[in-house]
Design a protein around this motif. Structure first.
Motif, PDB file in Angstrom:
ATOM      1  N   ALA A  93     -21.220 -45.263  29.104  1.00  0.00           N
ATOM      2  CA  ALA A  93     -19.915 -45.225  29.786  1.00  0.00           C
ATOM      3  C   ALA A  93     -19.416 -43.809  30.119  1.00  0.00           C
ATOM      4  CB  ALA A  93     -18.868 -45.993  28.977  1.00  0.00           C
ATOM      5  N   PRO A  94     -19.448 -42.871  29.157  1.00  0.00           N
ATOM      6  CA  PRO A  94     -18.920 -41.537  29.500  1.00  0.00           C
ATOM      7  C   PRO A  94     -19.636 -40.910  30.696  1.00  0.00           C
ATOM      8  CG  PRO A  94     -19.191 -41.742  27.131  1.00  0.00           C
ATOM      9  CD  PRO A  94     -19.844 -42.948  27.740  1.00  0.00           C
ATOM     10  N   GLU A  95     -20.946 -41.069  30.712  1.00  0.00           N
ATOM     11  CA  GLU A  95     -21.747 -40.516  31.803  1.00  0.00           C
ATOM     12  C   GLU A  95     -21.395 -41.173  33.146  1.00  0.00           C
ATOM     13  OE1 GLU A  95     -26.347 -40.896  32.283  1.00  0.00           O
ATOM     14  OE2 GLU A  95     -25.869 -40.115  30.289  1.00  0.00           O
ATOM     15  N   LYS A 134     -24.237 -40.908  19.389  1.00  0.00           N
ATOM     16  CA  LYS A 134     -24.387 -39.846  18.387  1.00  0.00           C
ATOM     17  C   LYS A 134     -23.052 -39.455  17.779  1.00  0.00           C
ATOM     18  CE  LYS A 134     -28.667 -37.622  19.833  1.00  0.00           C
ATOM     19  NZ  LYS A 134     -28.701 -37.697  21.322  1.00  0.00           N
ATOM     20  N   ASN A 135     -22.078 -39.152  18.635  1.00  0.00           N
ATOM     21  CA  ASN A 135     -20.784 -38.702  18.141  1.00  0.00           C
ATOM     22  C   ASN A 135     -19.715 -39.712  18.536  1.00  0.00           C
ATOM     23  OD1 ASN A 135     -18.383 -37.414  17.526  1.00  0.00           O
ATOM     24  ND2 ASN A 135     -19.207 -35.373  17.988  1.00  0.00           N
ATOM     25  N   LEU A 136     -19.504 -40.675  17.638  1.00  0.00           N
ATOM     26  CA  LEU A 136     -18.630 -41.802  17.972  1.00  0.00           C
ATOM     27  C   LEU A 136     -17.179 -41.369  18.201  1.00  0.00           C
ATOM     28  CD1 LEU A 136     -18.435 -44.843  18.375  1.00  0.00           C
ATOM     29  CD2 LEU A 136     -18.095 -45.096  15.907  1.00  0.00           C
ATOM     30  N   LYS A 137     -16.714 -40.490  17.333  1.00  0.00           N
ATOM     31  CA  LYS A 137     -15.313 -40.068  17.451  1.00  0.00           C
ATOM     32  C   LYS A 137     -15.067 -39.403  18.805  1.00  0.00           C
ATOM     33  CE  LYS A 137     -11.617 -38.205  14.690  1.00  0.00           C
ATOM     34  NZ  LYS A 137     -11.079 -37.005  15.322  1.00  0.00           N
ATOM     35  N   ARG A 138     -16.024 -38.580  19.185  1.00  0.00           N
ATOM     36  CA  ARG A 138     -15.891 -37.894  20.466  1.00  0.00           C
ATOM     37  C   ARG A 138     -15.901 -38.891  21.634  1.00  0.00           C
ATOM     38  NH1 ARG A 138     -20.195 -33.352  21.758  1.00  0.00           N
ATOM     39  NH2 ARG A 138     -20.232 -33.794  23.972  1.00  0.00           N
ATOM     40  N   THR A 139     -16.789 -39.866  21.529  1.00  0.00           N
ATOM     41  CA  THR A 139     -16.861 -40.896  22.579  1.00  0.00           C
ATOM     42  C   THR A 139     -15.544 -41.662  22.691  1.00  0.00           C
ATOM     43  OG1 THR A 139     -19.235 -41.152  22.273  1.00  0.00           O
ATOM     44  CG2 THR A 139     -18.096 -42.995  23.302  1.00  0.00           C
ATOM     45  N   LEU A 140     -14.991 -42.064  21.538  1.00  0.00           N
ATOM     46  CA  LEU A 140     -13.745 -42.837  21.555  1.00  0.00           C
ATOM     47  C   LEU A 140     -12.588 -42.003  22.097  1.00  0.00           C
ATOM     48  CD1 LEU A 140     -13.963 -44.757  18.145  1.00  0.00           C
ATOM     49  CD2 LEU A 140     -14.578 -45.572  20.421  1.00  0.00           C
ATOM     50  N   THR A 141     -12.546 -40.743  21.722  1.00  0.00           N
ATOM     51  CA  THR A 141     -11.485 -39.861  22.205  1.00  0.00           C
ATOM     52  C   THR A 141     -11.609 -39.671  23.716  1.00  0.00           C
ATOM     53  OG1 THR A 141     -11.616 -38.722  20.091  1.00  0.00           O
ATOM     54  CG2 THR A 141     -10.372 -37.620  21.818  1.00  0.00           C
ATOM     55  N   TYR A 142     -12.834 -39.501  24.156  1.00  0.00           N
ATOM     56  CA  TYR A 142     -13.084 -39.323  25.593  1.00  0.00           C
ATOM     57  C   TYR A 142     -12.632 -40.564  26.377  1.00  0.00           C
ATOM     58  CZ  TYR A 142     -15.621 -38.715  29.987  1.00  0.00           C
ATOM     59  OH  TYR A 142     -15.934 -38.613  31.309  1.00  0.00           O
ATOM     60  N   LEU A 143     -13.041 -41.736  25.890  1.00  0.00           N
ATOM     61  CA  LEU A 143     -12.689 -42.978  26.583  1.00  0.00           C
ATOM     62  C   LEU A 143     -11.176 -43.186  26.598  1.00  0.00           C
ATOM     63  CD1 LEU A 143     -15.489 -45.404  25.300  1.00  0.00           C
ATOM     64  CD2 LEU A 143     -15.287 -44.395  27.578  1.00  0.00           C
ATOM     65  N   ALA A 144     -10.539 -42.904  25.470  1.00  0.00           N
ATOM     66  CA  ALA A 144      -9.077 -43.076  25.389  1.00  0.00           C
ATOM     67  C   ALA A 144      -8.385 -42.209  26.430  1.00  0.00           C
ATOM     68  CB  ALA A 144      -8.590 -42.730  23.985  1.00  0.00           C
TER      69      ALA A 144
END
Ligand code: GDP
Length: 192
Positions: A93-95, A134-144
């Motif tokens: 998703a981020p990509e 790999k970095n779940l917290k970063r992914t969740l913060t990015y999506l938010a």
């Protein structure tokens, strides 16, 4: 009624099976029209919507048509939809969001999230395939950030899961039922 929406291949069918024990998988080769499929979970109807967005081998016009049909279904049934679960692929998703934004377009997942909120349908985002993140917290913060969800509400709205490995599926079930039973203070709830 609970609806599951998301791009194709994000793991919607796998997640619905993990949650409900009901198998919604069917002919899903690209190009095969995917109709929505209903199963019953406890006393609720669960609807697996066709996947939206890019599918390899499916012409763009066809993709647009599927998207329009999903939008129309949701608008027509908004009163009966108690909850939407937007499923995203936590790895991809981020990509994908980045790519759409670079083209100056609103990413389709973000568009659907906003659409559901505008209709005041309580919406959870199941961030799937976390086994590959790999970095779940970063992914969740990015999506938010991209979905316009305040930092303080991340845990209420984004539920990291791995449908394939059954991880956090019980947590998602808990969140779903808290909202259905009116126990969760949900920012998009019709009752708040
Ligand atoms: P749908 O098109 O959204 O219904 O997606 P499917 O449920 O058919 O899943 C698409 C692919 O992703 C399949 O190969 C699944 O095995 C795989 N998949 C689903 N959930 C997960 C997960 O949590 N982790 C990983 N690694 N793969 C998953």
């Amino acid at each position: 009624m609970i609806i599951f929406v998301g791009r194709s291949n994000v793991g919607k069918s796998t997640l619905i099976f993990a949650l409900t024990g009901k198998w919604v998988r069917r002919g899903k080769r690209p190009g095969v029209t995917r109709k929505s499929v209903e199963v019953t979970w406890r006393n609720k109807t669960v609807v697996d919507m066709p996947g939206f967005g890019f599918m390899s081998g499916v012409p763009k016009a066809k993709q647009e048509k599927i998207k329009d049909e999903i939008v129309r279904f949701i608008e027509d049934n908004a009163e009966d939809i108690e909850l939407a679960v937007l499923v995203v692929d936590g790895k991809a998703a981020p990509e994908i969001i980045e790519r759409w934004e670079k083209r100056g377009e609103i990413p389709i997942d973000v568009e659907f999230f906003e659409f559901l909120r505008d209709l005041e349908i309580p919406t959870l985002v199941a961030v799937n395939k976390t086994d590959k993140v790999k970095n779940l917290k970063r992914t969740l913060t990015y999506l938010a950030e991209k979905f316009g969800v305040p930092y303080s509400q991340i845990d209420e709205i984004f539920i990291p899961v791995s449908a394939k490995f059954g991880k956090n599926v019980d947590l998602l079930a808990k969140k779903i039922w808290e909202i259905l039973e009116g126990k969760a203070p949900h920012s998009t709830s019709k009752t708040t």
